[in-house]
Design a protein around this motif. Sequence first.
Motif, mmCIF file in Angstrom:
data_model
loop_
_atom_site.group_PDB
_atom_site.id
_atom_site.type_symbol
_atom_site.label_atom_id
_atom_site.label_comp_id
_atom_site.label_asym_id
_atom_site.label_seq_id
_atom_site.Cartn_x
_atom_site.Cartn_y
_atom_site.Cartn_z
ATOM 1 N N ILE A 1 0.792 -1.194 0.056
ATOM 2 C CA ILE A 1 -0.097 -0.170 0.051
ATOM 3 C C ILE A 1 0.815 1.294 0.031
ATOM 4 O O ILE A 1 0.492 2.277 -0.789
ATOM 5 C CB ILE A 1 -1.022 -0.002 1.058
ATOM 6 N N ASP A 2 1.621 1.438 0.884
ATOM 7 C CA ASP A 2 2.767 2.628 1.186
ATOM 8 C C ASP A 2 3.483 2.688 -0.287
ATOM 9 O O ASP A 2 3.551 3.844 -0.833
ATOM 10 C CB ASP A 2 3.664 2.304 2.114
ATOM 11 N N ALA A 3 3.847 1.596 -0.945
ATOM 12 C CA ALA A 3 4.836 1.535 -2.181
ATOM 13 C C ALA A 3 3.860 2.026 -3.253
ATOM 14 O O ALA A 3 4.248 2.844 -4.277
ATOM 15 C CB ALA A 3 5.057 0.111 -2.389
ATOM 16 N N ALA A 4 2.421 1.596 -3.341
ATOM 17 C CA ALA A 4 1.920 2.058 -4.357
ATOM 18 C C ALA A 4 1.444 3.549 -4.385
ATOM 19 O O ALA A 4 1.442 4.279 -5.447
ATOM 20 C CB ALA A 4 0.436 1.331 -4.559
ATOM 21 N N ASN A 5 1.330 4.024 -3.237
ATOM 22 C CA ASN A 5 0.953 5.571 -2.895
ATOM 23 C C ASN A 5 2.323 6.425 -3.162
ATOM 24 O O ASN A 5 2.268 7.392 -3.792
ATOM 25 C CB ASN A 5 0.503 5.845 -1.740
ATOM 26 N N GLU A 6 3.438 5.908 -2.672
ATOM 27 C CA GLU A 6 4.741 6.527 -2.896
ATOM 28 C C GLU A 6 5.168 6.631 -4.368
ATOM 29 O O GLU A 6 5.591 7.525 -4.846
ATOM 30 C CB GLU A 6 5.851 6.147 -1.692
ATOM 31 N N ARG A 7 5.191 5.357 -4.825
ATOM 32 C CA ARG A 7 5.863 5.295 -6.232
ATOM 33 C C ARG A 7 5.084 5.955 -7.213
ATOM 34 O O ARG A 7 5.289 6.371 -8.424
ATOM 35 C CB ARG A 7 5.744 3.845 -6.681
ATOM 36 N N SER A 8 3.720 6.490 -6.801
ATOM 37 C CA SER A 8 2.841 7.430 -7.724
ATOM 38 C C SER A 8 3.368 8.825 -7.784
ATOM 39 O O SER A 8 2.931 9.591 -8.728
ATOM 40 C CB SER A 8 1.171 7.275 -7.374
ATOM 41 N N LYS A 9 4.014 9.091 -6.764
ATOM 42 C CA LYS A 9 4.431 10.515 -6.757
ATOM 43 C C LYS A 9 5.850 10.757 -7.466
ATOM 44 O O LYS A 9 6.540 9.917 -7.815
ATOM 45 C CB LYS A 9 4.931 10.702 -5.253
ATOM 46 N N PRO A 10 6.171 11.900 -7.878
ATOM 47 C CA PRO A 10 7.579 12.317 -8.398
ATOM 48 C C PRO A 10 8.505 11.815 -7.465
ATOM 49 O O PRO A 10 8.567 11.980 -6.273
ATOM 50 C CB PRO A 10 7.537 13.824 -8.532
ATOM 51 N N GLU A 11 9.760 11.026 -8.072
ATOM 52 C CA GLU A 11 10.791 10.691 -7.167
ATOM 53 C C GLU A 11 11.265 11.678 -6.062
ATOM 54 O O GLU A 11 11.647 11.373 -4.971
ATOM 55 C CB GLU A 11 11.907 10.209 -7.961
ATOM 56 N N ALA A 12 11.395 13.034 -6.267
ATOM 57 C CA ALA A 12 11.690 13.901 -5.443
ATOM 58 C C ALA A 12 10.995 14.089 -4.196
ATOM 59 O O ALA A 12 11.732 14.376 -3.039
ATOM 60 C CB ALA A 12 12.038 15.258 -6.040
ATOM 61 N N VAL A 13 9.724 13.685 -4.121
ATOM 62 C CA VAL A 13 9.020 13.792 -2.941
ATOM 63 C C VAL A 13 8.613 12.325 -2.219
ATOM 64 O O VAL A 13 7.883 12.609 -1.419
ATOM 65 C CB VAL A 13 7.775 14.584 -3.119
ATOM 66 N N ARG A 14 9.013 11.440 -2.856
ATOM 67 C CA ARG A 14 8.796 10.187 -2.342
ATOM 68 C C ARG A 14 9.502 9.942 -0.912
ATOM 69 O O ARG A 14 10.708 10.370 -0.582
ATOM 70 C CB ARG A 14 9.371 8.798 -3.058
ATOM 71 N N GLU A 15 8.970 8.887 -0.163
ATOM 72 C CA GLU A 15 9.516 8.512 1.072
ATOM 73 C C GLU A 15 10.951 7.798 0.721
ATOM 74 O O GLU A 15 11.021 7.189 -0.212
ATOM 75 C CB GLU A 15 8.760 7.684 1.909
ATOM 76 N N PRO A 16 11.889 7.929 1.474
ATOM 77 C CA PRO A 16 13.306 7.304 0.975
ATOM 78 C C PRO A 16 13.316 5.776 0.654
ATOM 79 O O PRO A 16 13.927 5.316 -0.393
ATOM 80 C CB PRO A 16 14.218 7.638 2.226
ATOM 81 N N TYR B 1 11.286 4.301 -1.154
ATOM 82 C CA TYR B 1 10.807 4.120 -2.317
ATOM 83 C C TYR B 1 11.399 4.926 -3.624
ATOM 84 O O TYR B 1 10.764 4.488 -4.675
ATOM 85 C CB TYR B 1 9.309 4.446 -2.535
ATOM 86 N N ILE B 2 12.531 5.527 -3.315
ATOM 87 C CA ILE B 2 13.175 6.247 -4.413
ATOM 88 C C ILE B 2 13.601 4.872 -5.196
ATOM 89 O O ILE B 2 13.869 3.966 -4.719
ATOM 90 C CB ILE B 2 14.196 7.207 -4.164
ATOM 91 N N ASP B 3 14.143 5.061 -6.411
ATOM 92 C CA ASP B 3 14.397 4.112 -7.440
ATOM 93 C C ASP B 3 15.663 3.572 -6.761
ATOM 94 O O ASP B 3 16.010 2.209 -6.920
ATOM 95 C CB ASP B 3 14.753 4.732 -8.716
ATOM 96 N N LYS B 4 16.769 4.268 -6.169
ATOM 97 C CA LYS B 4 17.941 3.553 -5.704
ATOM 98 C C LYS B 4 17.691 2.741 -4.476
ATOM 99 O O LYS B 4 18.659 1.649 -4.505
ATOM 100 C CB LYS B 4 19.239 4.434 -5.649
ATOM 101 N N ASP C 1 14.358 -1.641 -4.676
ATOM 102 C CA ASP C 1 14.798 -3.089 -4.811
ATOM 103 C C ASP C 1 15.133 -3.714 -3.577
ATOM 104 O O ASP C 1 14.890 -4.696 -3.046
ATOM 105 C CB ASP C 1 15.841 -3.361 -5.506
ATOM 106 N N GLN C 2 16.010 -2.853 -2.661
ATOM 107 C CA GLN C 2 16.553 -3.245 -1.315
ATOM 108 C C GLN C 2 15.218 -3.369 -0.421
ATOM 109 O O GLN C 2 15.078 -4.363 0.258
ATOM 110 C CB GLN C 2 17.411 -2.423 -0.898
ATOM 111 N N THR C 3 14.256 -2.277 -0.519
ATOM 112 C CA THR C 3 13.219 -2.159 0.667
ATOM 113 C C THR C 3 12.314 -3.780 0.236
ATOM 114 O O THR C 3 11.806 -4.201 0.939
ATOM 115 C CB THR C 3 12.285 -1.152 0.051
ATOM 116 N N LEU C 4 12.037 -3.827 -1.019
ATOM 117 C CA LEU C 4 11.371 -5.036 -1.431
ATOM 118 C C LEU C 4 11.889 -6.327 -1.098
ATOM 119 O O LEU C 4 11.411 -7.101 -0.708
ATOM 120 C CB LEU C 4 11.294 -5.059 -3.222
#
Length: 461
Positions: A154-169, A171-174, A177-180
């Motif tokens: 749920i949190d990833a779906a909400n955060e990944r829909s935002k521009p990367e600059a405003v996502r929670e750390p 869920y940013i691209d780099k 994968d580690q979070t998953l």
Amino acid sequence: GVYAVDAVCLLGYPGRTVRHRTASFIRYEQESRLPLTVELYGWQIEQMTLAGKQNRTVELKMLGRLKSLANVEKRSRGQLQGLSRAGILLARQAEERQLQAFIEENVDRRQKFGHVLGNLESLYQEMQQQAAVELIMEQLRVAPRLAAAAWFLIDAANERSKPEAVREPPYIDKNYDQTLQLVRNGLKDFHAPTEKVFLRGLFQRLADAQLANASREASMPLALEPIWSDIDQVDSLVDQSQLAQETFLDQCLPLDAKSLMQHSDPMIRWMYQLYPNYMAMREAHKRREGQLNELYGLLLSVKQEYLKSRFIPDANGTLRLTCGRVRGYSPEDGIFKTPQSTFRGVAEKTSGVEPFQTPIRVMETWRDKRFGRYAHPQLKDIPVCMLYDTDTTGGNSGSPVLNSKGELVGVNFDRCYEATINDFAWNPDYSRSIGVDIRYVLWLIDTVYEVQHLVSEITQQ
């Protein structure tokens, strides 16, 4: 090597200390966060231990998780004991009275800094009031593995829909994968009966915490959904959820927030009902963090002016040098911990039962007194560990311990139980770090296992 009272120094990257935090912070830690952490973690450890005793496979599955929790619980328990024993709260209050008097004696300082300690007190009172609910809520989204997976989706779906600059750390691209992968790793130790115990226990604790807050008319911005009012729902949440299946998790990853909200999986639906409360908590934490950073910036400025040359900033993960001596200590009346231990202590503890298992080859080499050139001349045995009064914290593990000539004499790996208080304050009586004596390392490599190419590599000039 080294002897008792020899000078040593240590280079490393200590983590973050909190020695310039206020008395109100110490009170929050001592009365709320640390006792709650000890209780919550100790209870989880107990439940996992019981489950492991009934099933060896379950024991092995949960071993890594159990040790991780035990590390935090032990450190928190040591810090709680140390705070009380060292009287840090009273000492910090006395320091702050003097600091406030210093602020008040000058008009400019009073205008700029006069509010700082009072505003920090108010923030920590708010945190203390909310501590039980917030800490239990945090555990509710990480301790039950299915709940953790549902939260992530749920949190990833909400955060990944935002521009990367405003996502929670996380869920940013780099970092994604580690979070998953952390979520996948967590699901590997899923055990349905323990999951149900955790959910029931946390539900009950949360209800008790809310009731306690209501009874003292505490302000409660987190209006939690009453989905857990029926404890019987716990079994169906766990039994009917498919989140323990890796393929199911993969199927859910591409789904957007709206699809997850309408999903048939009961754990996902339940977590979606709680999600607004977690968002309220996140915003509250950000607000507090912003206010605390601003206030502590002001506090450190006036404190540095007040203390002048005696001001030493908190550790922040950067390189530091600390010096001290090899010393024992007395943790309590009638008990003295010697500054150096020998292999005889290892042999006496060896029972063949985890964790006191020593390889036969090591035991035989010691029994035959094949010490090579690594015996301690005074102790007439292989030195194993040493205590020293350098100032270390979490993050110093692996730091080289050097003698007065700059030669490597050991490797730092721990603190004694009483020294877990180092994050809050260093105490000359019982702040002791623990290092493995380099002679023990060399004895194992050179004499016991005869790995000569490693000896050559590490002694090469």
